[in-house]
Scaffold this motif. Structure first.
Motif, mmCIF file in Angstrom:
data_model
loop_
_atom_site.group_PDB
_atom_site.id
_atom_site.type_symbol
_atom_site.label_atom_id
_atom_site.label_comp_id
_atom_site.label_asym_id
_atom_site.label_seq_id
_atom_site.Cartn_x
_atom_site.Cartn_y
_atom_site.Cartn_z
ATOM 1 N N VAL A 1 6.061 10.213 1.349
ATOM 2 C CA VAL A 1 4.996 9.335 0.859
ATOM 3 C C VAL A 1 5.684 8.128 0.221
ATOM 4 O O VAL A 1 6.432 8.280 -0.751
ATOM 5 C CB VAL A 1 4.098 10.045 -0.166
ATOM 6 C CG1 VAL A 1 3.078 9.068 -0.742
ATOM 7 C CG2 VAL A 1 3.382 11.229 0.478
ATOM 8 N N PHE A 2 5.450 6.926 0.771
ATOM 9 C CA PHE A 2 6.135 5.716 0.333
ATOM 10 C C PHE A 2 5.157 4.763 -0.357
ATOM 11 O O PHE A 2 4.003 4.628 0.066
ATOM 12 C CB PHE A 2 6.732 4.960 1.523
ATOM 13 C CG PHE A 2 7.724 5.736 2.343
ATOM 14 C CD1 PHE A 2 9.053 5.785 1.975
ATOM 15 C CD2 PHE A 2 7.324 6.403 3.497
ATOM 16 C CE1 PHE A 2 9.983 6.485 2.741
ATOM 17 C CE2 PHE A 2 8.230 7.099 4.273
ATOM 18 C CZ PHE A 2 9.562 7.144 3.892
ATOM 19 N N TYR A 3 5.649 4.078 -1.368
ATOM 20 C CA TYR A 3 4.937 2.924 -1.911
ATOM 21 C C TYR A 3 5.613 1.681 -1.360
ATOM 22 O O TYR A 3 6.835 1.491 -1.504
ATOM 23 C CB TYR A 3 4.968 2.917 -3.439
ATOM 24 C CG TYR A 3 4.443 1.626 -4.048
ATOM 25 C CD1 TYR A 3 3.242 1.073 -3.632
ATOM 26 C CD2 TYR A 3 5.177 0.968 -5.040
ATOM 27 C CE1 TYR A 3 2.773 -0.105 -4.177
ATOM 28 C CE2 TYR A 3 4.710 -0.208 -5.603
ATOM 29 C CZ TYR A 3 3.507 -0.746 -5.164
ATOM 30 O OH TYR A 3 3.041 -1.922 -5.709
ATOM 31 N N VAL A 4 4.841 0.836 -0.708
ATOM 32 C CA VAL A 4 5.359 -0.377 -0.072
ATOM 33 C C VAL A 4 4.717 -1.584 -0.734
ATOM 34 O O VAL A 4 3.494 -1.632 -0.916
ATOM 35 C CB VAL A 4 5.036 -0.379 1.439
ATOM 36 C CG1 VAL A 4 5.522 -1.667 2.098
ATOM 37 C CG2 VAL A 4 5.643 0.845 2.118
ATOM 38 N N ARG A 5 5.542 -2.561 -1.120
ATOM 39 C CA ARG A 5 5.032 -3.802 -1.707
ATOM 40 C C ARG A 5 5.674 -4.985 -1.004
ATOM 41 O O ARG A 5 6.896 -5.045 -0.869
ATOM 42 C CB ARG A 5 5.318 -3.859 -3.216
ATOM 43 C CG ARG A 5 4.641 -5.059 -3.900
ATOM 44 C CD ARG A 5 4.796 -5.029 -5.408
ATOM 45 N NE ARG A 5 6.157 -5.306 -5.820
ATOM 46 C CZ ARG A 5 6.906 -4.471 -6.546
ATOM 47 N NH1 ARG A 5 6.415 -3.306 -6.933
ATOM 48 N NH2 ARG A 5 8.135 -4.794 -6.889
ATOM 49 N N ASP A 6 4.843 -5.906 -0.530
ATOM 50 C CA ASP A 6 5.310 -7.095 0.190
ATOM 51 C C ASP A 6 6.223 -6.727 1.357
ATOM 52 O O ASP A 6 7.227 -7.397 1.629
ATOM 53 C CB ASP A 6 6.034 -8.048 -0.772
ATOM 54 C CG ASP A 6 5.109 -8.573 -1.862
ATOM 55 O OD1 ASP A 6 3.911 -8.757 -1.579
ATOM 56 O OD2 ASP A 6 5.591 -8.774 -2.997
ATOM 57 N N GLY A 7 5.861 -5.652 2.039
ATOM 58 C CA GLY A 7 6.590 -5.246 3.232
ATOM 59 C C GLY A 7 7.852 -4.446 2.995
ATOM 60 O O GLY A 7 8.531 -4.080 3.960
ATOM 61 N N MET A 8 8.182 -4.145 1.737
ATOM 62 C CA MET A 8 9.426 -3.430 1.435
ATOM 63 C C MET A 8 9.134 -2.138 0.677
ATOM 64 O O MET A 8 8.257 -2.102 -0.182
ATOM 65 C CB MET A 8 10.356 -4.311 0.594
ATOM 66 C CG MET A 8 10.743 -5.621 1.275
ATOM 67 S SD MET A 8 11.641 -5.389 2.844
ATOM 68 C CE MET A 8 13.169 -4.655 2.234
ATOM 69 N N GLU A 9 9.881 -1.083 1.010
ATOM 70 C CA GLU A 9 9.745 0.176 0.285
ATOM 71 C C GLU A 9 10.207 0.004 -1.160
ATOM 72 O O GLU A 9 11.277 -0.535 -1.431
ATOM 73 C CB GLU A 9 10.595 1.264 0.933
ATOM 74 C CG GLU A 9 10.050 1.792 2.235
ATOM 75 C CD GLU A 9 10.951 2.864 2.831
ATOM 76 O OE1 GLU A 9 11.834 3.374 2.116
ATOM 77 O OE2 GLU A 9 10.773 3.182 4.016
ATOM 78 N N GLY B 1 0.829 -1.196 0.000
ATOM 79 C CA GLY B 1 0.000 0.000 0.000
ATOM 80 C C GLY B 1 0.863 1.244 0.000
ATOM 81 O O GLY B 1 2.061 1.193 -0.286
ATOM 82 N N ILE B 2 0.254 2.358 0.333
ATOM 83 C CA ILE B 2 0.965 3.631 0.423
ATOM 84 C C ILE B 2 1.030 4.037 1.890
ATOM 85 O O ILE B 2 0.029 4.002 2.597
ATOM 86 C CB ILE B 2 0.266 4.725 -0.399
ATOM 87 C CG1 ILE B 2 0.364 4.404 -1.886
ATOM 88 C CG2 ILE B 2 0.889 6.098 -0.115
ATOM 89 C CD1 ILE B 2 -0.399 5.369 -2.774
ATOM 90 N N CYS B 3 2.224 4.410 2.340
ATOM 91 C CA CYS B 3 2.416 4.897 3.698
ATOM 92 C C CYS B 3 2.746 6.380 3.625
ATOM 93 O O CYS B 3 3.743 6.769 3.010
ATOM 94 C CB CYS B 3 3.544 4.140 4.396
ATOM 95 S SG CYS B 3 3.878 4.733 6.073
ATOM 96 N N VAL B 4 1.909 7.206 4.247
ATOM 97 C CA VAL B 4 2.125 8.651 4.288
ATOM 98 C C VAL B 4 2.591 9.009 5.695
ATOM 99 O O VAL B 4 1.872 8.780 6.672
ATOM 100 C CB VAL B 4 0.844 9.425 3.926
ATOM 101 C CG1 VAL B 4 1.130 10.919 3.855
ATOM 102 C CG2 VAL B 4 0.277 8.933 2.599
ATOM 103 N N LEU B 5 3.782 9.543 5.789
ATOM 104 C CA LEU B 5 4.412 9.821 7.076
ATOM 105 C C LEU B 5 4.495 11.323 7.313
ATOM 106 O O LEU B 5 4.931 12.071 6.434
ATOM 107 C CB LEU B 5 5.818 9.221 7.108
ATOM 108 C CG LEU B 5 6.741 9.651 8.248
ATOM 109 C CD1 LEU B 5 6.237 9.086 9.571
ATOM 110 C CD2 LEU B 5 8.175 9.195 7.989
#
Length: 324
Positions: free
Chosen positions: A120-128, A109-113
């Motif tokens: 704003v990060f795109y994370v796939r399978d637990g990795m940035e 998903g997307i992590c907005v910090l």
């Protein structure tokens, strides 16, 4: 038995957990911040060593080797500090986006910090996999605690110049933070502080307090912060061709405490992406390092196991975390 360490650090604090191969926490440490915009390299490394030594002491100083150290930021800095005290086979930069998403129960998903800084990060399978923003306060950290503090100070400048009317935000900054005149503001920012980013970011709390009192200027600052990060989030979706219903996680201390900012973010995002679900963390970010270790060993993290994790990591729960 194999042992692991997870660190999560920002501008104000560093947290660490020491855990074993059953993912049981054996020790916890806390020290000052490690963000390079706030602390010198020497200060950051002292805080890392302090946090590590707290954990090793709690574990009885019996552990001789760490299998993997997970660091939310640049692992090379941790490597220099940690190897002065204990052997460590592997160092891994877990990434703030990865651990932020995982403590929300999301591995893709997307992590907005938003904390001292913003990303704003795109994370796939637990990795940035990708990031927008995070350039630091001198270039661009829109929607961060420092950005919010800057807007508060710009408001004070305009009040001193008689271009805006004072209100609750003015009263809080003048009475509680000592910003009583143009000269005071100038002196505080340019002469008293070794780390201006940290000082400016501290005024975010004044904005939050004023917003709670209904101050329109403070509310508009927080809402605008949310809108700016929503726009970066939408740019990530659009330019990377991500699904229109991709989960979005809101992490960091500013999102945690500033409801008006969360409202501004969601209001903007859902005008264009109404099917997106927005999540908030269940655990402190440092627990994300444990979840990442689980993923590396073939386990999946999902909210169906939340009750188990809540019991196992009860000391690290964030009140009212989960889907908003």
């Amino acid at each position: 038995m194999k042992y692991y360490i997870a660190f999560d650090g920002g501008g104000s604090k560093l947290q660490g957990v020491l855990f074993d191969e059953t993912y049981t926490i054996l020790a916890f440490g806390r020290s000052g911040g490690v963000n390079g915009t706030v602390h010198s390299a020497a200060e950051a490394e002292r805080h890392m060593e302090d946090c590590l030594c707290q954990m090793l002491e709690q574990a009885g100083n019996q552990i001789e080797e760490i299998e993997i150290l997970f660091a939310s930021q640049d692992s090379e800095r941790y490597e220099r500090a940690i190897r002065r005290h204990i052997r460590c086979k592997h160092f891994l930069s877990s990434g703030e986006g990865s651990i932020g998403a995982l403590v929300c129960g999301i591995d893709t998903g997307i992590c907005v910090l938003s904390g001292t800084g913003s990303d704003v990060f795109y994370v796939r399978d637990g990795m940035e996999k990708d990031v927008i923003g995070g350039w630091g306060y001198l270039l661009s950290d829109d929607g961060s605690g420092v950005w919010i503090g800057q807007q508060a100070l710009r408001f004070m400048m305009r009040v001193f110049e008689k271009l805006e009317q004072p209100g609750a935000l003015y009263s809080i900054l003048s009475e509680e933070y000592g910003i009583e005149s143009r000269a005071h503001l100038y002196d505080i920012i340019y002469y008293r502080q070794k780390a201006p980013a940290f000082q400016i970011g501290s005024y975010c709390k004044a904005v939050e307090k004023a917003a709670g009192q209904g101050d329109r200027r403070a509310i508009s600052i927080l809402q605008e912060a949310g809108v700016r990060l929503a726009e970066e989030c939408m740019e990530m979706i659009r330019t990377r061709n991500l699904p229109r219903d991709i989960p979005v996680c809101l992490t960091g201390s500013v999102f945690r405490y500033c409801r008006d900012m969360r409202d501004g973010f969601e209001g903007c995002l859902k005008r264009f992406y109404p099917d997106i679900s927005v999540y908030r963390p269940m655990f402190e970010p440092v627990i994300g390092g444990i979840f990442l270790c689980m993923i590396m060993h073939g386990q999946r993290i999902n909210t169906g196991d939340w009750a188990v994790y809540q019991k196992k990591y009860k000391d690290f729960l964030i009140e009212k975390g989960t889907v908003k």
